[in-house]
Design a protein around this motif. Structure first.
Motif, PDB file in Angstrom:
ATOM      1  N   PHE A 369       0.682  -1.082  -0.304  1.00 58.31           N
ATOM      2  CA  PHE A 369      -0.157  -0.321   0.274  1.00 58.31           C
ATOM      3  C   PHE A 369       0.795   1.106   0.124  1.00 58.31           C
ATOM      4  N   PRO A 370       0.681   2.707  -0.393  1.00 57.31           N
ATOM      5  CA  PRO A 370       1.449   3.481  -0.344  1.00 57.31           C
ATOM      6  C   PRO A 370       1.643   3.718   1.297  1.00 57.31           C
ATOM      7  N   VAL A 371       2.645   5.232   1.255  1.00 62.89           N
ATOM      8  CA  VAL A 371       2.542   4.870   2.451  1.00 62.89           C
ATOM      9  C   VAL A 371       1.183   6.580   3.143  1.00 62.89           C
ATOM     10  N   MET A 372       0.897   6.268   4.146  1.00 62.01           N
ATOM     11  CA  MET A 372      -0.924   6.823   4.366  1.00 62.01           C
ATOM     12  C   MET A 372      -0.353   7.206   6.085  1.00 62.01           C
ATOM     13  N   GLY A 373       0.234   7.077   7.037  1.00 64.31           N
ATOM     14  CA  GLY A 373       0.517   7.686   7.770  1.00 64.31           C
ATOM     15  C   GLY A 373       0.021   6.503   9.308  1.00 64.31           C
ATOM     16  N   VAL A 374       0.294   5.426   9.129  1.00 61.71           N
ATOM     17  CA  VAL A 374      -1.124   4.877  10.156  1.00 61.71           C
ATOM     18  C   VAL A 374      -0.493   4.284  11.137  1.00 61.71           C
ATOM     19  N   PRO A 375      -0.259   4.534  12.482  1.00 65.83           N
ATOM     20  CA  PRO A 375       0.070   3.973  13.624  1.00 65.83           C
ATOM     21  C   PRO A 375       0.232   2.137  13.257  1.00 65.83           C
ATOM     22  N   LEU A 376       1.388   1.308  13.870  1.00 64.50           N
ATOM     23  CA  LEU A 376       1.193  -0.343  13.741  1.00 64.50           C
ATOM     24  C   LEU A 376       0.505  -0.460  15.670  1.00 64.50           C
ATOM     25  N   PRO A 377      -1.374  -0.609  16.030  1.00 72.24           N
ATOM     26  CA  PRO A 377      -1.496  -0.427  17.024  1.00 72.24           C
ATOM     27  C   PRO A 377      -0.399  -1.568  18.264  1.00 72.24           C
ATOM     28  N   PHE A 378      -0.250  -1.343  19.146  1.00 75.86           N
ATOM     29  CA  PHE A 378       0.642  -1.142  20.535  1.00 75.86           C
ATOM     30  C   PHE A 378       1.594  -1.075  20.104  1.00 75.86           C
ATOM     31  N   VAL A 379       1.841  -1.219  18.872  1.00 74.55           N
ATOM     32  CA  VAL A 379       4.130  -1.151  18.980  1.00 74.55           C
ATOM     33  C   VAL A 379       4.423   0.099  18.883  1.00 74.55           C
TER      34      VAL A 379
END
Length: 413
Positions: A369-379
Motif C-alpha cells: 500500500f502507499p504510505v498513509m501514516g497509520v501507526p502499528l497498534p500497541f507497538v
C-alpha cells in the motif's frame, strides 16, 4: 423464626442452582480439545489479554531500539522516547483497566455522549490549538502535549454505531427508513467530514472501514450502503488527486521508481524494504539496526515494523503478525458466540480497527500500500494511539465478560 427458615433454604437452593449452572457452562467447553480449542471463548479471552500485553511490552522495547540514535542526534537522552512511551503505556493500562471495569450496558448507554466528546475534540483541530504535522492538521496541542483526537473518534464510532443501528432497526417499521436512519447518517457523516477536513487520509480510511463493517453487519439498507461506499470512494479519490504529494506516493507504490524518485517519494518505502531484507531469518539483533541511523524516516513510529523485521528477522516479524491474528481471531470467536447483538457488532468493529490498521501499516512497510501514516497498534511510538488502543482492549474485555462461559470462568477463579 418460622418464616426465616424457608427463605434460607430458598436462598441456599438458588445459590446451589447458580453454581451448578456455572459449572455446566464450564463443562460445556471441556469438549473443545485439539483444534476445536481455538473456538473456546475462555481460551480466546485469555489469549486476547496475553497478546495485548506482549505486543505492548514488545512495543516499548522496539521504540527504545529504533529511536535511540535519533534521540542522540537531537541532543537528547537515548532513553527519552522509551521513557515517554513507557509513561504512555502506564496511562494506557490505567485507561484500559478502567474501561474493563465498566459494564457493557453502561458503555452502550454512554456511547452517544462519548461520541459528542470525541467530535468536540476533533473540532479543536480547526482552532488555534490545531497542529499541522506533515500536511495533516489532525493534532491538538495543549500545555506542551500533543494529542490526536481521531483516535478517540475511532473508539467512539466502534461503541456508538452498533447501538444506533439496533435502535434504528426497531424504529424503521414505525417511522420509515429515512427517519429511522437520519440521526445515524448525520452524526457519522459529521465524524468523517471532521477527520477528512484535516486531510488525514490514512485515519479517514480506517474510519471508513469501521463504519462499513458496522453498516454491513448491522443490516443497513443495501442501496444506501452502496451509495455510502461510492461516496466514500469518491471522497478518498478526491483527497488523493487534490494532493500532488499523495498522488505521487500512490503512483510510486505501483510503478517502478526512477533515480530521482529514489531520493524523493520512494525514499522511505525503499529503505523500509532495505531494513526488512537485511533482517534475514533471525535478524541482526535488537539494537543493531543499520537503517535507524538516519536512513529510515519515522523508524520508531509508522515504520517500526521495518526495524522489527531488520532486528528480529523473519521469525520476529512473523510472531508480531501472529499476535495480531490471535487478537482478531479471539475477538471474532467471542463476537460470533455472543447472544447480545450489540456486543457482536462492537467486537467486530474493534477487530477491524485494530487488526485492519495493523495490516495496513505492515502492508505499507512491505510495499503493498502507499504510505498513509497509520501507526502499528500497541507497538508504534505515540501516546494517542497506544492509550486508545489499550482503552479499546479494555472495552473488548468488558464485552467478552458478558459471555456466560467467561463469566463462569471469572467467578470460578
Amino acid at each position: 423464626m418460622s418464616m426465616e427458615k424457608p427463605k434460607t433454604k430458598q436462598s441456599d437452593g438458588t445459590r446451589q442452582k447458580r453454581q451448578a449452572t456455572a459449572e455446566e457452562r464450564v463443562d460445556d467447553f471441556r469438549g473443545y480439545v485439539g483444534l476445536r480449542s481455538m473456538l473456546n471463548p475462555i481460551w480466546c479471552f485469555h489469549g486476547f489479554r496475553v497478546s495485548v500485553v506482549i505486543l505492548t511490552i514488545f512495543g516499548v522495547i522496539m521504540v527504545f531500539s529504533s529511536s535511540s540514535v535519533y534521540m542522540i542526534a537531537n541532543d537528547q537522552s537515548p532513553w527519552s522516547q522509551a521513557i515517554k512511551q513507557g509513561a504512555f503505556c502506564v496511562l494506557g493500562l490505567i485507561v484500559g483497566v478502567a474501561c474493563m471495569m465498566v459494564p457493557a450496558e453502561l458503555i452502550r448507554r454512554a456511547s452517544f455522549a462519548f461520541l459528542l466528546v470525541a467530535l468536540f475534540l476533533q473540532s479543536l483541530t480547526f482552532t488555534p490549538l490545531g497542529i499541522d504535522a506533515q500536511g495533516n492538521k489532525g493534532w491538538i496541542g495543549l500545555f506542551g502535549f500533543t494529542f490526536q483526537p481521531a483516535e478517540v473518534v475511532k473508539l467512539a464510532l466502534c461503541v456508538w454505531l452498533p447501538r444506533e443501528l439496533i435502535s434504528a432497526q426497531k424504529r424503521v417499521n414505525k417511522v420509515g427508513p429515512v427517519n429511522a436512519y437520519r440521526r445515524l447518517i448525520t452524526w457519522l457523516g459529521l465524524a468523517l467530514l471532521l477527520v477528512m477536513g484535516g486531510k488525514d487520509l490514512g485515519t479517514a480510511m480506517i474510519l471508513f472501514a469501521i463504519a462499513g463493517t458496522a453498516l454491513l453487519l448491522g443490516n443497513f439498507p443495501g442501496k444506501w450502503l452502496a451509495i455510502v461506499a461510492c461516496g466514500g470512494l469518491a471522497l478518498v479519490g478526491g483527497l488523493v488527486i487534490s494532493s500532488p504529494n499523495r498522488l505521487n506516493r500512490v503512483m510510486a507504490t505501483y510503478q517502478t521508481c526512477s533515480a530521482a524518485d529514489m531520493e524523493g517519494v520512494c525514499y522511505q518505502v525503499v529503505h523500509g524494504k532495505y531494513a526488512m531484507a537485511s533482517g534475514g531469518l533471525l535478524g541482526v539483533g535488537i539494537g543493531n539496526s543499520g537503517e535507524k541511523w538516519g536512513y529510515l524516516p519515522e523508524a520508531h513510529n509508522d515504520f517500526i515494523f521495518a526495524i522489527i523485521g531488520e532486528e528480529t528477522g523473519f521469525v520476529g516479524a512473523s510472531l508480531v503478525i501472529l499476535l495480531f491474528l490471535v487478537l482478531g481471531w479471539c475477538m471474532l470467536v467471542v463476537a460470533i458466540q455472543a447472544h447480545d447483538r450489540y456486543i457482536t457488532l462492537v467486537l467486530a468493529n474493534i477487530t477491524v480497527w485494530i487488526v485492519g490498521q495493523a495490516f495496513v501499516n505492515i502492508g505499507v512497510v512491505v510495499g503493498l500500500f502507499p504510505v498513509m501514516g497509520v501507526p502499528l497498534p500497541f507497538v508504534s511510538a505515540g501516546g494517542s494511539s497506544l492509550i486508545l488502543c489499550l482503552g479499546a482492549a479494555g472495552v473488548t474485555i468488558s464485552m467478552m465478560k458478558q459471555q456466560p462461559q467467561i463469566q463462569a470462568e471469572i467467578q470460578r477463579v
